[in-house]
Design a protein around this motif. Structure first.
Motif, PDB file in Angstrom:
ATOM      1  N   THR A 197      91.261  78.784  25.336  1.00  0.00           N
ATOM      2  CA  THR A 197      91.952  79.950  25.901  1.00  0.00           C
ATOM      3  C   THR A 197      93.434  79.630  26.066  1.00  0.00           C
ATOM      4  O   THR A 197      93.849  78.469  25.938  1.00  0.00           O
ATOM      5  N   TYR A 198      94.203  80.659  26.404  1.00  0.00           N
ATOM      6  CA  TYR A 198      95.630  80.443  26.673  1.00  0.00           C
ATOM      7  C   TYR A 198      95.788  79.397  27.783  1.00  0.00           C
ATOM      8  O   TYR A 198      96.633  78.512  27.708  1.00  0.00           O
TER       9      TYR A 198
ATOM     10  N   ARG B 247     101.167  81.835  26.018  1.00  0.00           N
ATOM     11  CA  ARG B 247     100.740  83.157  25.545  1.00  0.00           C
ATOM     12  C   ARG B 247     101.744  83.685  24.518  1.00  0.00           C
ATOM     13  O   ARG B 247     101.367  84.186  23.460  1.00  0.00           O
TER      14      ARG B 247
ATOM     15  N   LEU C 235     101.564  81.678  21.215  1.00  0.00           N
ATOM     16  CA  LEU C 235     100.384  81.979  20.402  1.00  0.00           C
ATOM     17  C   LEU C 235     100.430  83.387  19.820  1.00  0.00           C
ATOM     18  O   LEU C 235     100.044  83.609  18.680  1.00  0.00           O
ATOM     19  N   ARG C 236     100.912  84.326  20.638  1.00  0.00           N
ATOM     20  CA  ARG C 236     101.002  85.695  20.131  1.00  0.00           C
ATOM     21  C   ARG C 236     101.958  85.751  18.937  1.00  0.00           C
ATOM     22  O   ARG C 236     101.658  86.395  17.939  1.00  0.00           O
TER      23      ARG C 236
ATOM     24  N   LEU D 277     100.197  84.285  15.975  1.00  0.00           N
ATOM     25  CA  LEU D 277      99.187  85.167  15.384  1.00  0.00           C
ATOM     26  C   LEU D 277      99.843  86.276  14.562  1.00  0.00           C
ATOM     27  O   LEU D 277      99.376  86.630  13.477  1.00  0.00           O
TER      28      LEU D 277
END
Lengths: 247, 181
Positions: free
Chosen positions: B149-150, B165, B168-169, B172
């Motif tokens: 998870t984050y 977050r 990772l965003r 992605l």
């Protein structure tokens, strides 16, 4: 202007893709997860994006996770467990349970029961508004839904309930995007009743202050586009409309 | 590589209570699923228990699979992955970083054989992940393959949750844009 719109579309696309990725990869928090799960059922574009991320995940698992032979006792335990579940739930029963015909028959029975129940309740008033009941049928190229509006002594308005009819709600769920229900009072602007959930049984509240309008009103369903609801309403704004019929 | 049509046919038969089809489906898919569960749980006993639970779930839910429009291999992988991640999060503990039996664990690096048979999609995805900064590529892989998870990644990297977050965003989105090129 077109450039701005293209930029906005790209931004929306990225946002949608990110939401789908977080949903598939389990990064969303529980509340977001529920919303995304609902969206995956109602929004085809989002569902496609979910599929894209799922395919990435599977591709990566297939190539990066080495196969490992499981211990043989797992298969033995599984065989016993499956055998027991088959004894409890014989395959013929399971076949009937899984058959579309069975569920169609159940849906038809439910429809008939709902209509009979509605007719029985007409003559049991708890006050004028509570006693009133309406029936409305929405028909359009993509939509075919029937609703019953009935007062309830415990509620703060009339409960608008979809009458289960075969494949009717599914017809809506197969379309792209969110669907909204509207009340179209006679000669007045539309009043939003809320987003139409894609469930076999839909229930929405019509607040009592709107109930007097139902007599001459129509119910409508609209496609909620990404830019929001249309600002100017015409007949073409709605996927389907139907007049409230007093029971 | 799994034959998706064959898996779909086996799932279809499972949905009608065909135990032979289920056995075949298990034999075909369980080694990869077990590998995935080992990777996520990092515990062979736990992976074994979960393997049984996952296949019981597959047996029970085969009739809910969207035949004709969904990917059977994907459905099986997602079912297993979600099951393992849900269990991991229920326990609210970090997976053990030292393994009881390293020999049982999947090698996270692609082996020569899998590199040869790597599908186009996986290959493109890997290329896109490799375009990221190394630490972000590692984080993305952990999310995909370990179910991190984050919060887990932020703790491990020693950065605030929101920083992870955002990283990772962005990663992605970069991957998605790279795959569209």
């Amino acid at each position: 202007m077109k450039k701005v719109k293209r930029g906005q579309d790209a931004k929306d696309g990225q946002k949608r893709s990110l939401e789908a990725a977080e949903y598939v990869l389990g990064l969303a928090d529980p509340a977001e997860d529920i919303l995304s799960s609902d969206r995956a059922r109602t929004d085809q574009i989002f569902a496609q994006e979910v599929e894209v991320w799922q395919n990435h995940l599977v591709a990566l698992v297939e190539t990066e996770i080495a196969e490992q032979t499981p211990p043989p006792n797992v298969q033995k335990r599984l065989s016993r467990s499956i055998h027991m579940s088959r004894e409890r739930f014989p395959s013929r029963v399971r076949l009937i349970w899984d058959s579309l015909t069975f569920w169609r028959m159940m849906a038809t029975s439910a429809t008939v029961t709902a209509i009979i129940a509605a007719m029985l309740f007409i003559n049991k008033p708890d006050g004028e508004m509570i006693a009133a009941s309406y029936y409305v049928h929405l028909q359009g190229p993509e939509v075919n839904l029937t609703f019953l509006a009935k007062g309830s002594s415990g509620a703060e308005g009339m409960i608008l309930t979809s009458i289960p009819t075969i494949n009717k709600v599914a017809d809506v769920s197969n379309s792209t995007g969110v669907r909204k229900l509207w009340l179209l009072p006679n000669d007045d602007k539309p009043i939003e009743l809320g987003v139409l959930p894609i469930n076999p049984k839909v229930q929405l509240l019509i607040p009592y202050h709107l109930v007097p309008l139902l007599k001459d009103a129509k119910l409508a369903i609209s496609a909620e586009t990404q830019i929001g609801s249309p600002k100017k309403w015409t007949d073409d704004s709605f996927l389907a409309t139907g007049k409230f019929v007093s029971l | 590589m799994w034959n998706k049509d064959e898996l779909e046919e086996l799932l279809r038969r499972c949905s009608t209570g065909d135990a032979d089809a289920f056995t075949k489906l298990y034999q075909l898919t369980s080694p990869r699923v077990y590998g995935l569960l080992l990777r996520i749980t990092k515990d062979s006993t736990e992976a074994e228990t979960q393997l049984q639970e996952v296949y019981e779930k597959i047996w029970r839910k085969a009739c809910t699979f969207n035949f004709g429009s969904s990917n059977a291999a994907g459905w099986i992988v997602i079912t297993a992955r979600n099951h393992a991640i849900d269990n991991l999060r229920k326990k609210s503990i970090e997976p053990q970083m030292s393994f009881a039996n390293d020999a049982l664990l999947a090698d996270p690096r692609p082996n020569p054989e899998s590199a040869l048979i790597k599908s186009d999609e996986a290959s493109r995805l890997n290329d896109c992940i490799e375009e990221l900064k190394p630490e972000r590529a590692a984080a993305v892989r952990s999310v995909y393959l370990d179910g991190d998870t984050y919060a887990t990644l932020a703790r491990r990297a020693g950065v605030p949750l929101n920083t992870m977050r955002t990283w990772l965003r962005r990663s992605l989105i970069s991957i998605r844009m790279c795959l569209e090129r």
